[in-house]
Structure formats: structure tokens, C-alpha cells
Design an enzyme around this catalytic site. Structure first.
Site, PDB file in Angstrom:
ATOM      1  N   GLU A   1       0.841  -1.208   0.000  1.00 50.52           N
ATOM      2  CA  GLU A   1       0.000   0.000   0.000  1.00 50.52           C
ATOM      3  C   GLU A   1       0.873   1.253   0.000  1.00 50.52           C
ATOM      4  OE1 GLU A   1      -2.845  -0.460   3.219  1.00 50.52           O
ATOM      5  OE2 GLU A   1      -4.111  -1.734   1.981  1.00 50.52           O
TER       6      GLU A   1
ATOM      7  N   GLU B   1      -5.927  -7.290  -1.461  1.00 52.07           N
ATOM      8  CA  GLU B   1      -6.479  -7.522  -0.124  1.00 52.07           C
ATOM      9  C   GLU B   1      -7.969  -7.218  -0.157  1.00 52.07           C
ATOM     10  OE1 GLU B   1      -4.733  -5.223   2.998  1.00 52.07           O
ATOM     11  OE2 GLU B   1      -2.681  -5.731   2.459  1.00 52.07           O
TER      12      GLU B   1
END
Ligand code: CA
Length: 430
Positions: free
Chosen positions: A191, A289
Site C-alpha cells: 500500500e 487484499e
């Protein structure tokens, strides 16, 4: 996962004020799904290499804390065997450089160093599952809110840090290959919307990405190189990142996104922005995710990110059936994206290490690293872990109940590969 901890923190404070308040499911309580209502999609439409992934980075700490996992018939089994038998073909594992203090106390979150990753990679391979390696290039959680450099890299300039990242990547991947891990994909950073390993200038971030990519190509040329971002709902952000990586010549195969429906917009938007990246930049795309709650109850006396107090409005009911339907739709969404190659569920086995008291659970979180952060993480992350350390904020998003029994929703992965895909869904082509 930055926002979950923040959300969990203030709910935690409330729960501390009123006592634990957790409603613990009764022993042997089972939660059923209506199998007849599960939509099933055609095996001929999901390519054989389509990634049906599960992140289980916390599993070793869970097991050391006494957690056991049981199959649908109540038989205790190895978690990896249960997952493989239910259609999971890829295991994702995060790697932190050095998630320990100088006395060897773990920061928590599974204490996921390269040693832990090797054991997880070996056990995945033993069950004929491949490995998706998630380098955070940090000593603890890396996400849009924090991208702390590893302790050992803090005083390095960008040139030194680039070479350190390259060496760490190569050495880690060699260690994984040595234990027999079957590495399918390697993501360079986690991320990385706001930075990577303490760097915030994109010229420097891209130098690090390129060094990581070169290390993957050199060490395990069969593996795909992925970059991983989040916040797909922010209009134009993904194309900006992809243009920036192209500008600096970063070599990668997969542009991946997190997708948690309470924060990240609609699945339609996710599909649109990733398909646009695939068409414009020629990259594969995937959901790196995702997760969905099967209940709003907490079971480990540490508040969950999705609870009655936080996100009550969701597109699916918070039931085992709702979780199953969500998984089916996510697989469908990803499979129908332009160059969509898979879905990876986040921490589907991070359940309660005990049910009696927060005090009892805290001992295990600190001793084994089975909570999101231990008290020892304060030295590295004082503002977040230091204040809000504790257990699992996602025990209600697992595919196991509080006692470790597999939920029927776990069958959604194999169901997605077993039936007929409706005509109107396949018509979009890919
Ligand atoms: Ca919890």
C-alpha cells in the site's frame, strides 16, 4: 491497513470504559450458510492460474498462542490443508525486516520476519499452494499512514537504501526458495500510496521499486512483480501512480489494489479503475487484499474494524451467507476485469487466541505476537501501536468461528471454480 487500527482504537477506548463487552459465541456454535443460494461460476471461465489467495501471515503466532483449526466436520486439521481443500491456491505472507526490539521481543502482527515467511512458504508448498510475497520494507506495518524505514536503514541515503533493499529482497527470496516455497508473485512494498521505506519523493520511491523488481527478476524469474496501492475510490489516483511508475521506467507486471467495501467505494468503480490501468498501461491487475465480516460480534476483547459502532451500512448482510456472497462477487468482479488475474483475501484465519478476558489474551499477544501489535512495538511506532496495541481487529472477518471451526462461507472459493458462469457475466469478456 491504516484505517482499521484507528477505527479499532476509538472503539477500544469505548469498550474499555464499559468493560470488555464482547459477546462470546457459545462453544461449538456453528454458523451455517445457505449453500443453495451460492452463485457458482464456471471453471472454464476462471483461468487455471487465477489467483484464489489467502493471507495467513498471523498463523504461526496464532498456533503458538494455542489456536487450533477444525474442518467442517469438527476434525482438527492443519490450516493450510483446510485452505487447499477449499480452493485456495495461493498463500500471501508479509515480510518485515526486523519486527523485534533489541531484547528479541516481537512487535506482534504475527512477528512476520523472513523466518516466519519461510515456514509459511514451506507449509503452503507442502499443500501444493503457491506463495505471494508481500515485502513491507519496514520493521512493522506499512500502509498509507506510515512507511517507516527499517531500523537498520534509517540513516542511509537513497543510494545506500536502494542497495540494501536489493540485497534484502534477493536474500529473502533465496531463503524462501531454499525451503521449497513456490513463489508466484512478489510485491515491492505494501500500500505504497504515500511512500516506501521512509522515502516520500517519487523519484526515490521508483528507484527502490526498480531495485526490488530487478532483485525479483534475478532471483526468481518465474515470479510476477507487483505494485500494491489502495484507495481505489480516489478518482484519478491510480492512473497518476501508473503514469508516475511509467515515467521513471519501473518494471512490473501487476498493478494491485486493496479493496475493503466500507472504505473503498463500489466494486464497479474498482473494476473500472483497474481495467483502465490494464488497458492503458498493459498491466495485469488484481485485488490484493479484501475481507468481509460474517458477524458484528467481537470475540477477543479487542474491538474490530467492522462493528456495530463503526460501519453499519454495508452492501451485504454481516452473516456467513453475506460473507460467502461477497467472496463470490469479488471473484466475479476480478475475473471480469481487463487482465484481471485474481483475488487475495486478507487474514482469513486471524481469530481469537482466547475468549475469557482481555488481560489473558494480552499475555498471548505480547508473548507470541498474535495481536495486531504488542506492547513492545511502541519503540518503533509510538503514535499508533504504542497507544492502541492489542489483538485481532478482524476476527469477525475470518472464515473460522471463535473456536476455530471452518465456516461454510469458506466454500465460496471452490464454488467459484465449480459451476456455470451466467452468460451475461461472461459476455464482457477479458
Ligand atoms: Ca477483535
Amino acid at each position: 491497513m491504516k484505517k482499521p487500527w484507528i477505527a479499532a482504537a476509538w472503539v477500544l477506548m469505548l469498550s474499555l470504559l464499559i468493560g470488555c463487552g464482547a459477546e462470546i459465541p457459545a462453544e461449538k456454535e456453528r454458523m451455517a450458510v445457505q449453500e443453495d443460494s451460492l452463485p457458482v461460476y464456471g471453471a472454464e471461465e476462471l483461468p487455471g492460474e487465477f489467483i484464489l489467495g489467502m493471507d495467513v501471515s498471523s498463523v504461526l503466532a496464532e498456533e503458538r498462542s494455542g489456536v487450533k483449526y477444525y474442518d467442517f466436520d469438527g476434525t482438527e486439521r492443519d490450516l493450510f490443508a483446510i485452505l487447499a481443500a477449499n480452493g485456495i491456491n495461493t498463500i500471501r505472507v508479509r515480510i518485515w525486516n526486523d519486527p523485534f526490539d533489541k531484547d528479541g521481543n516481537g512487535y506482534g502482527g504475527g512477528n512476520c520476519d523472513i523466518g516466519a515467511a519461510c515456514e509459511i512458504g514451506r507449509r503452503a508448498a507442502d499443500n501444493e499452494m503457491k506463495l505471494l510475497v508481500d515485502f513491507h520494507y519496514s520493521d512493522f506495518w506499512a500502509d498509507p499512514g506510515k512507511q517507516f524505514a527499517p531500523k537498520a536503514w534509517r540513516d542511509m541515503d537513497i543510494g545506500e537504501k536502494t542497495e540494501a533493499l536489493r540485497s534484502f529482497t534477493e536474500e529473502s527470496l533465496r531463503a524462501l526458495l531454499d525451503v521449497g516455497a513456490s513463489i508466484r508473485m512478489v510485491q515491492i512494498g505494501n500500500e505504497i500510496n504515500s511512500g516506501l521505506a521512509g522515502e516520500t519523493e517519487w523519484q526515490n520511491i521508483c528507484r527502490l521499486l526498480e531495485a526490488g523488481a530487478e532483485a525479483v527478476r534475478e532471483t526468481c524469474p518465474e515470479a510476477m512483480v507487483a505494485v500494491h496501492f489502495t484507495d481505489p475510490q480516489r478518482a484519478g489516483s491510480f492512473s497518476w501512480y501508473a503514469e508516475t511508475l511509467a515515467h521513471y521506467g519501473v518494471d512490473y507486471d501487476v498493478f494491485a489494489s486493496s479493496y475493503y467495501p466500507c472504505w473503498h467505494g463500489t466494486q464497479e468503480n474498482l473494476s473500472a479503475v483497474l481495467s483502465d490501468i490494464a488497458r492503458t498501461f498493459g498491466k495485469k491487475v488484481m485485488v490484493m487484499e479484501t475481507a468481509y465480516a460474517h458477524t458484528l460480534k467481537d470475540s477477543d476483547c479487542f474491538a474490530n474494524t467492522v462493528s456495530e459502532d463503526t460501519f453499519a451500512e454495508e452492501p451485504y448482510p454481516f452473516t456467513v451467507q453475506g460473507q460467502a456472497d461477497f467472496v463470490n462477487d469479488m471473484i466475479d468482479t476480478a475475473a471480469c476485469m481487463e487482465k484481471g488475474i485474481g483475488v487475495c483475501y486478507w487474514e482469513g484465519a486471524w481469530i481469537a487466541v482466547g475468549t475469557r478476558s482481555r488481560e489473558e489474551n494480552s499475555e498471548k499477544w505480547n508473548q507470541y505476537g498474535s495481536g495486531w501489535a504488542s506492547g513492545f512495538a511502541a519503540e518503533y511506532d509510538p503514535e499508533d501501536a504504542g497507544r492502541y496495541w492489542g489483538g485481532s481487529a478482524v476476527d469477525n472477518q475470518a472464515f473460522f468461528d471463535a473456536q476455530g471451526h471452518a465456516l461454510e462461507s469458506l466454500k465460496a472459493f471452490s464454488a467459484a471454480n465449480a459451476g456455470e458462469r451466467p452468460e451475461e457475466v461472461t459476455a464482457s469478456g477479458k
